[in-house]
Design a protein around this motif. Structure first.
Motif, PDB file in Angstrom:
ATOM      1  N   MET A  37     -25.620 -42.219 -60.740  1.00  0.00           N
ATOM      2  CA  MET A  37     -26.592 -42.195 -61.829  1.00  0.00           C
ATOM      3  C   MET A  37     -27.557 -41.016 -61.689  1.00  0.00           C
ATOM      4  O   MET A  37     -28.062 -40.505 -62.692  1.00  0.00           O
ATOM      5  N   ILE A  58     -35.190 -48.057 -63.940  1.00  0.00           N
ATOM      6  CA  ILE A  58     -33.730 -48.224 -63.941  1.00  0.00           C
ATOM      7  C   ILE A  58     -33.163 -47.913 -62.558  1.00  0.00           C
ATOM      8  O   ILE A  58     -32.307 -48.643 -62.038  1.00  0.00           O
ATOM      9  N   HIS A 100     -20.905 -49.258 -66.414  1.00  0.00           N
ATOM     10  CA  HIS A 100     -21.993 -48.340 -66.773  1.00  0.00           C
ATOM     11  C   HIS A 100     -21.533 -47.342 -67.845  1.00  0.00           C
ATOM     12  O   HIS A 100     -22.339 -46.877 -68.652  1.00  0.00           O
ATOM     13  N   ALA A 103     -22.428 -48.443 -71.361  1.00  0.00           N
ATOM     14  CA  ALA A 103     -23.807 -48.846 -71.663  1.00  0.00           C
ATOM     15  C   ALA A 103     -24.337 -48.094 -72.877  1.00  0.00           C
ATOM     16  O   ALA A 103     -24.161 -46.878 -72.998  1.00  0.00           O
ATOM     17  N   LEU A 109     -28.258 -51.040 -69.178  1.00  0.00           N
ATOM     18  CA  LEU A 109     -28.274 -50.307 -67.918  1.00  0.00           C
ATOM     19  C   LEU A 109     -28.978 -51.103 -66.818  1.00  0.00           C
ATOM     20  O   LEU A 109     -28.484 -51.194 -65.687  1.00  0.00           O
ATOM     21  N   ARG A 113     -27.349 -52.477 -63.373  1.00  0.00           N
ATOM     22  CA  ARG A 113     -27.905 -52.135 -62.054  1.00  0.00           C
ATOM     23  C   ARG A 113     -28.190 -53.398 -61.251  1.00  0.00           C
ATOM     24  O   ARG A 113     -28.004 -53.440 -60.038  1.00  0.00           O
ATOM     25  N   ARG A 172     -20.620 -40.552 -69.130  1.00  0.00           N
ATOM     26  CA  ARG A 172     -19.912 -41.834 -69.073  1.00  0.00           C
ATOM     27  C   ARG A 172     -18.627 -41.741 -68.266  1.00  0.00           C
ATOM     28  O   ARG A 172     -18.220 -42.699 -67.592  1.00  0.00           O
TER      29      ARG A 172
END
Length: 430
Positions: A37, A58, A100, A103, A109, A113, A172
């Motif tokens: 991420m 996040i 993910h 998302a 998100l 997580r 992505r």
């Protein structure tokens, strides 16, 4: 021929090295899944309209469930064993990583997580159990150093490729690719891994070598109670090591969350250069992991003291991390990367905390002790990203965030010097 005589005549196998390779690969995937991420953060934030403060939340969300699930994860390990626990954890966290890539909102998100942190929780207690079972004490620090390289390997050697994938195929695609690889590996783990006494690849000579160094710990796990957990936390060795690891982990969290964003926004490096420069501190951290393990085991053999061998290198590593305090005054990007690499080298050395905790955990309570240790240390994963996010949003600069990381490292030095005390196996209590 009796097993003892057979062990003396045999040439020991080296099955534990193959096990170490499995653990290292699993750790690479563990940290790659939680840290990709940071590579995707800039385009992801632009597409989903994520502010710095919200990005910090996040980043932090992973550690909320990761920390909270450490005790249950350790208990699950003590009950189900390493093979099943690790295979389920690997497959599940990789599935959350893959998701993910689909998302479409901040809420999704954060939820993913949460799931990722929950699924990854048993990983490090499993690693600690595997090393305590498969390796004698004199080899554990080096073994810890080898598998701990996995924390940095993905970003150290793959960062330019990861940034290239994001630049060409979008953020992505990164989650989809890494998640799919992890699911396949989780299934492979279940098929390959066995504990020492169940393995067909280890002979009696290697088992005797492991047992002579305190491995093959097969004592049944005691029943859980809050009193037992509080008793463990009341031991100065466990409390001091947990606080020290919280402090060193704060630097690691900065590296795997905010550091790429820091380079691209405050230091104005373009996307490709960010990928290259991000890699250098991770390479240094990998070298620190290996160096710390080698030096620690050498010191234990040379001095006969686990206290000197385990604590001394970590204190030095925390002092190197504190050089982050100077980054706010450095203008040249090459000098900044050099200093950050020194700090990352020190952070790599601090992975010896896992060796220390495996050396002091009471017999039969390695899973619970490791879970408690990881719970305390990963509070850094909750606190650090949010502190940085709110500081950056409030001040428009990373200066205060860098000062926080360096100061916390000095707190870790104090914990190792004044709290931990003597390093030895703590007695088990009924």
């Amino acid at each position: 021929m009796p097993a003892a005589d057979q062990a003396l005549r045999q040439r020991p196998t080296r099955a534990r090295l193959a096990v170490l390779a499995l653990v290292t690969a699993a750790t690479v995937l563990n940290y790659l899944d939680r840290s990709v991420m940071s590579v995707a953060a800039r385009p992801m934030s632009a597409e989903l309209h994520i502010s710095p403060a919200m990005l910090g939340i996040i980043f932090s969300a992973f550690s909320w469930t990761y920390a909270a699930a450490q005790i249950p994860g350790g208990l699950l390990l003590d009950r189900l064993g390493t093979r099943i626990t690790y295979a389920c954890s690997l497959t599940l966290w990789s599935a959350f990583t893959l998701l993910h890539g689909f998302a479409g909102s901040i809420g999704t998100l954060i939820g993913l997580r949460f799931g990722l942190g929950l699924a990854e929780a048993p990983c490090y207690p499993c690693n600690s159990r595997i090393l305590a079972s498969w390796f004698p004490q004199g080899e554990r620090a080096r073994a810890t150093g080898v598998y701990s390289i996995g924390q940095y390997f993905g970003l150290a050697f793959l960062s330019p490729l990861l940034f290239w994938i994001v630049g060409n195929w979008g953020w992505r695609s990164l989650f989809l690719l890494v998640g799919a690889i992890g699911i396949a590996f989780g299934l492979a783990w279940y098929g390959v891994y066995r504990d020492p006494l169940q393995s067909t690849r280890v002979n009696q000579a290697e088992l005797a070598h492991i047992a002579a160094g305190g491995g093959l710990n097969a004592k049944p796990a005691p029943s859980f109670s809050w009193g037992r957990m509080l008793r463990l936390l009341g031991k100065r060795q466990i409390l001091g090591a947990s606080l020290g690891q919280f402090c060193s982990n704060s630097a690691l969290v900065f590296l795997i969350t905010w550091f790429p964003t820091y380079l691209s926004t405050e230091r104005h490096l373009d996307f490709v250069k960010s990928g290259f420069f991000v890699a250098l501190p991770y390479v240094a951290a990998s070298a620190g992991v290996l160096s710390g393990g080698l030096v620690s085991d050498w010191l234990v053999r040379r001095t006969g003291s686990a206290s000197i061998g385990r604590k001394g290198p970590v204190v030095a590593g925390l002092l190197l991390i504190s050089t982050i305090l100077s980054l706010g005054f450095i203008r040249d990007n090459m000098v900044l990367i050099a200093v950050m690499s020194v700090a990352a080298f020190g952070q790599g050395i601090c992975n010896l905390g896992w060796t220390l905790i495996s050396d002091v955990a009471p017999e039969g309570e390695i899973g619970l002790t490791s879970g408690l240790f990881n719970l305390c240390t990963n509070i850094a994963g909750i606190v650090t990203p949010m502190v940085i996010g709110f500081v950056v949003q409030a001040s428009g600069s990373f200066h205060g965030a860098l000062a926080y990381i360096g100061s916390v490292a000095l707190l870790g030095v104090a914990s190792y010097l004044f709290v931990i005390g003597d390093v030895h196996r703590l007695p088990a209590e009924g």
